[in-house]
Design a protein around this motif. Structure first.
Motif, mmCIF file in Angstrom:
data_model
loop_
_atom_site.group_PDB
_atom_site.id
_atom_site.type_symbol
_atom_site.label_atom_id
_atom_site.label_comp_id
_atom_site.label_asym_id
_atom_site.label_seq_id
_atom_site.Cartn_x
_atom_site.Cartn_y
_atom_site.Cartn_z
ATOM 1 N N UNK A 38 -6.560 46.748 54.254
ATOM 2 C CA UNK A 38 -5.770 45.617 54.719
ATOM 3 C C UNK A 38 -4.387 46.092 55.155
ATOM 4 N N UNK A 39 -3.843 45.536 56.230
ATOM 5 C CA UNK A 39 -2.555 46.008 56.749
ATOM 6 C C UNK A 39 -1.379 45.739 55.824
ATOM 7 N N UNK A 40 -1.450 44.686 54.990
ATOM 8 C CA UNK A 40 -0.344 44.311 54.131
ATOM 9 C C UNK A 40 -0.832 44.032 52.715
ATOM 10 N N UNK A 41 0.101 43.988 51.793
ATOM 11 C CA UNK A 41 -0.198 43.581 50.418
ATOM 12 C C UNK A 41 0.201 42.123 50.237
ATOM 13 N N UNK A 42 -0.203 41.529 49.124
ATOM 14 C CA UNK A 42 0.157 40.136 48.851
ATOM 15 C C UNK A 42 1.673 39.949 48.830
ATOM 16 N N UNK A 43 2.379 40.919 48.276
ATOM 17 C CA UNK A 43 3.827 40.797 48.143
ATOM 18 C C UNK A 43 4.542 40.881 49.491
ATOM 19 N N UNK A 44 3.914 41.505 50.451
ATOM 20 C CA UNK A 44 4.550 41.661 51.766
ATOM 21 C C UNK A 44 4.356 40.446 52.673
ATOM 22 N N UNK A 45 3.467 39.542 52.298
ATOM 23 C CA UNK A 45 3.213 38.357 53.122
ATOM 24 C C UNK A 45 4.244 37.265 52.829
ATOM 25 N N UNK A 46 4.725 36.627 53.891
ATOM 26 C CA UNK A 46 5.706 35.556 53.745
ATOM 27 C C UNK A 46 5.363 34.408 54.683
ATOM 28 N N UNK A 47 5.822 33.203 54.308
ATOM 29 C CA UNK A 47 5.659 32.020 55.156
ATOM 30 C C UNK A 47 6.921 31.841 55.988
ATOM 31 N N UNK A 48 6.747 31.690 57.296
ATOM 32 C CA UNK A 48 7.872 31.476 58.188
ATOM 33 C C UNK A 48 7.620 30.240 59.043
ATOM 34 N N UNK A 49 8.362 29.166 58.797
ATOM 35 C CA UNK A 49 8.244 27.959 59.603
ATOM 36 C C UNK A 49 7.039 27.106 59.243
ATOM 37 N N UNK A 50 6.692 26.227 60.172
ATOM 38 C CA UNK A 50 5.584 25.291 59.975
ATOM 39 C C UNK A 50 4.774 25.230 61.257
ATOM 40 N N UNK A 51 3.453 25.197 61.133
ATOM 41 C CA UNK A 51 2.565 25.166 62.302
ATOM 42 C C UNK A 51 1.589 24.007 62.198
ATOM 43 N N UNK A 52 1.284 23.394 63.341
ATOM 44 C CA UNK A 52 0.323 22.287 63.419
ATOM 45 C C UNK A 52 -0.657 22.588 64.540
ATOM 46 N N UNK A 53 -1.927 22.327 64.275
ATOM 47 C CA UNK A 53 -2.975 22.505 65.290
ATOM 48 C C UNK A 53 -3.677 21.177 65.538
ATOM 49 N N UNK A 54 -3.864 20.847 66.810
ATOM 50 C CA UNK A 54 -4.613 19.646 67.196
ATOM 51 C C UNK A 54 -5.814 20.079 68.018
ATOM 52 N N UNK A 55 -6.969 19.523 67.686
ATOM 53 C CA UNK A 55 -8.186 19.847 68.425
ATOM 54 C C UNK A 55 -8.348 18.845 69.566
ATOM 55 N N UNK A 56 -8.327 19.354 70.784
ATOM 56 C CA UNK A 56 -8.479 18.506 71.959
ATOM 57 C C UNK A 56 -9.967 18.378 72.256
ATOM 58 N N UNK A 57 -10.498 17.170 72.099
ATOM 59 C CA UNK A 57 -11.934 16.934 72.267
ATOM 60 C C UNK A 57 -12.219 16.063 73.486
ATOM 61 N N UNK A 58 -13.368 16.302 74.080
ATOM 62 C CA UNK A 58 -13.904 15.387 75.087
ATOM 63 C C UNK A 58 -14.665 14.308 74.324
#
Length: 674
Positions: free
Chosen positions: A321-341
């Motif tokens: 794995x490229x990183x360890x648990x301690x190296x991971x951080x949360x930055x900001x907030x993200x939202x995903x919307x699924x565009x459906x037909x």
């Protein structure tokens, strides 16, 4: 690292994986069905191999054809994407037997988590809390009903091998159980080839929170925090966000540790998602583990800055794995919307047709950025009944949740889609809704906010009608009138502004709005000035149109002293106006051409709402039915759709039987007055 990757899927995920593989310098191979011969995903890969017919069982579920395609193109690895064969242990084993790297977990891990019932038993042994329910092998309908009765209603029937909200039914009473069970089993058998189900207590006002886990072959295992996927319709996710609103560090740690423990318990390798249901008081219960990358993984990428597909490929190649648990951080907030037909106003019924127009807001594609689009279709592509009707995923990131929500509202308002129904306007209402804005979330949010999310349809605004009329005039070569005449030093006979010797010129437009209401308007040009007449009332009008693409123009106008602007798209007899984040679809009405349509009497028949297959017929000719009674069940877009009697009457004729295919709009049943 291998150098050639076959992507055993289609659409958005195939394009997503191809984009990362390309950045890593890998060669990519696409597989495609008859229906996808001209789709986007074969075009973005280096090589494409045809594997069969349009139906998934004839193509994307054919593991043998996919493995043969990998061998003949020299691919060393196979990425299964989100669905189809992603969680199929037999396919994973077949890849290994053929000497191919399966980009996913070991066969044993897929087997352990592939059955929801078996997975829950495993978690129970590991001490992970479970929702009260029955997860055993006894599938006798009477036995299952007795289990539901003992658990207490409401209960949730769930396909044991299911996912994506398919094969799930909420049952409110014992009397409704048998019909719901039969429908659930049919859908499960059709979607997963396995009709086994489990029964659980249906929690009231729960939140759906999932933890992204990752493990490698060197014994490392970690989590990349949580996603909140509570906003759902028909048990399918509509909005996902990360991190989960209101999540405390203590609860995040507890859920993350539980997810990692679940992954370690089955010797997991690669990307996986452990899903929990959480109650308002903070208690959480294990639901299932999806042994693949999830559709909603971009929100995790956005807050961590990591490319999870790259992680998958590196882990599959044997790297740590490229990183360890301690190296991971949360930055900001993200939202995903699924565009459906789909048409939210008609129960989210999928919409079949051609994407005559598809324009996204300014964005990055398959990469980190404040606005990102992950999509697998282009303008001109067809949304067919064979696959999921998702057009794209729109993902935004902000410094905090409120900034992300505002950015999503704007991005949705900048989208331009024409040719079929979409959920874009619904998603904007959802983003603006007070419950969502204040993070009052649960899996029943859409149902409990139905009054605000599905407001009564308002009449098409006069400004929109004026924009449509202006666009039609522009298409006929007209200009905005007096201002244009003053700016052009030319012979007056060359100015296309409706000038007449008499000084007056009239154009009448018969428009029909989305509700079928006729909106007749008259545009009058008198001595260089325009006005719009409706119902014997005139409003002063100034307008200008600027072409931006074939059939599309930017319209600016002043109506009755107020300024308005928007986009207009002309396609055949249709005019779509985009204004203030809303899309208004209007049809030009030719009274002569449609005279026969109006004379027809549609009141006695029911028609297919989309192409599909008849699964079951509940009535016979001569049966008397009342409004709401089940007449037949169709299957389309991998979901069951029940056709109900619109009123009381007598069944006169049934035109299709179980197993037969029907086209959109075909008459299914003739119903006479009682």
């Amino acid at each position: 690292m291998f150098d050639t990757l076959l992507i055993a899927n289609r659409g958005e995920i195939a394009c997503r994986v191809a984009a990362t593989a390309r950045r890593m310098g890998l060669r990519t191979v696409a597989v495609y069905s008859d229906a996808d011969a001209h789709a986007r995903h074969p075009a973005v890969c280096d090589t494409a191999v045809h594997i069969g017919g349009a139906e998934p069982r004839a193509s994307y579920l054919r593991g043998d054809a996919i493995i043969q395609a990998a061998l003949q193109t020299g691919a060393q690895a196979v990425h299964p994407g989100y669905g189809f064969l992603a969680e199929n242990e037999a396919f994973a084993k077949a890849c290994a037997d053929a000497g191919l790297i399966f980009v996913g977990p070991p066969v044993a891990a897929i087997a352990a988590m592939g059955s929801k019932s078996a997975a829950k038993a495993l978690m129970e042994k590991a001490g992970v809390p479970l929702v009260p329910g029955y997860h055993g092998d006894n599938q006798d309908p009477d036995f299952l009903r007795r289990q539901a009765d003992s658990i207490g209603y409401p209960v949730l029937i769930k396909a044991s091998a299911g996912g994506g909200g398919k094969g799930m039914r909420v049952v409110g009473s014992s009397v409704d159980f048998d019909e719901a069970l039969a429908s659930c089993k049919r859908e499960a058998a059709s979607s997963f080839g396995d009709d086994r189900v489990l029964i659980e207590r249906y929690l009231l006002k729960p939140r759906h929170i999932e933890i992204q886990v990752f493990a490698d072959t060197h014994g490392n295992c970690l989590h990349l925090f949580e996603r909140d996927c509570s906003v759902q319709r028909r048990h399918q996710k509509v909005i996902e966000e990360a991190p989960a609103p209101g999540m405390t560090e203590e609860r995040r740690h507890a859920m993350g540790e539980a997810a990692v423990a679940a992954a370690r318990a089955v010797g997991y390798v690669g990307a996986g998602t452990v899903e929990f249901i959480a109650e308002p008081d903070g208690r959480f219960y294990f639901m299932e583990m999806n042994t693949r990358l999830q559709v909603e993984h971009p929100v995790t990428e956005m807050i961590t800055g990591q490319d999870l597909v790259e992680w998958q490929l590196r882990v599959a190649a044997g790297e740590p794995l490229p990183l360890t648990q301690e190296e991971l951080e949360i930055s900001g907030h993200a939202i995903e919307a699924r565009i459906y037909a789909e048409n939210p106003e008609k129960g989210f019924l999928p919409s079949i047709g051609t994407l005559n127009m598809l324009a996204f807001p300014e964005h990055v594609e398959f990469a980190l950025g404040d606005v990102r689009v992950d999509g697998g279709v282009r303008a001109g592509d067809v949304i067919s009944p064979h696959y999921d009707p998702m057009i794209a995923k729109l993902i935004v990131r902000g410094r905090n949740r409120e900034e992300a929500r505002a950015r999503m509202l704007r991005a949705l308002g900048d989208m331009r889609v024409a040719g079929l129904h979409t959920n874009i306007a619904f998603l904007r209402r959802l983003m603006a809704d007070e419950a969502f804005a204040t993070a009052d979330l649960d899996t029943g949010l859409i149902e409990r906010r139905v009054d605000t999310l599905f407001p009564p349809q308002k009449a098409t605004p006069d400004a929109v009608l004026a924009m449509a009329a202006a666009a039609l005039l522009h298409a006929d070569g007209y200009t905005g009138g007096e201002a244009q005449r003053r700016s052009v030093a030319a012979d007056p006979w060359d100015v296309a502004d409706g000038w007449r010797v008499s000084g007056r010129h009239t154009r009448i437009f018969n428009l029909i709005d989305a509700d079928g209401e006729a909106r007749d308007i008259t545009l009058l040009r008198d001595e260089g000035r325009w006005s719009m007449w409706q119902r014997d009332s005139a409003q002063p009008l100034e307008w200008a149109a600027q072409p931006v693409a074939p059939g599309r123009c930017r319209v600016r106008l002043r109506l009755n002293g107020e300024d308005h602007d928007g986009d207009a798209l002309l396609l055949g007899e249709s005019v779509t106006v985009y204004r203030d984040g809303q899309a208004y679809a209007l049809q030009l009405h030719d009274a002569v051409a449609h005279a026969q349509d109006e004379a027809a009497d549609p009141g006695g028949s029911l028609t297919a709402p989309m192409p599909g297959k008849i699964i079951s017929v509940a009535v016979q000719p001569g049966d008397r039915v009342k409004a709401g009674d089940t007449l037949l069940v169709m299957e389309a877009m991998k979901m069951e759709h029940t056709i109900h009697a619109p009123r009381e009457g007598v069944v006169q004729e049934i035109y299709f039987q179980p197993g037969e295919q029907v086209s959109d709009g075909e008459q299914l049943i003739a119903l006479s007055d009682a």
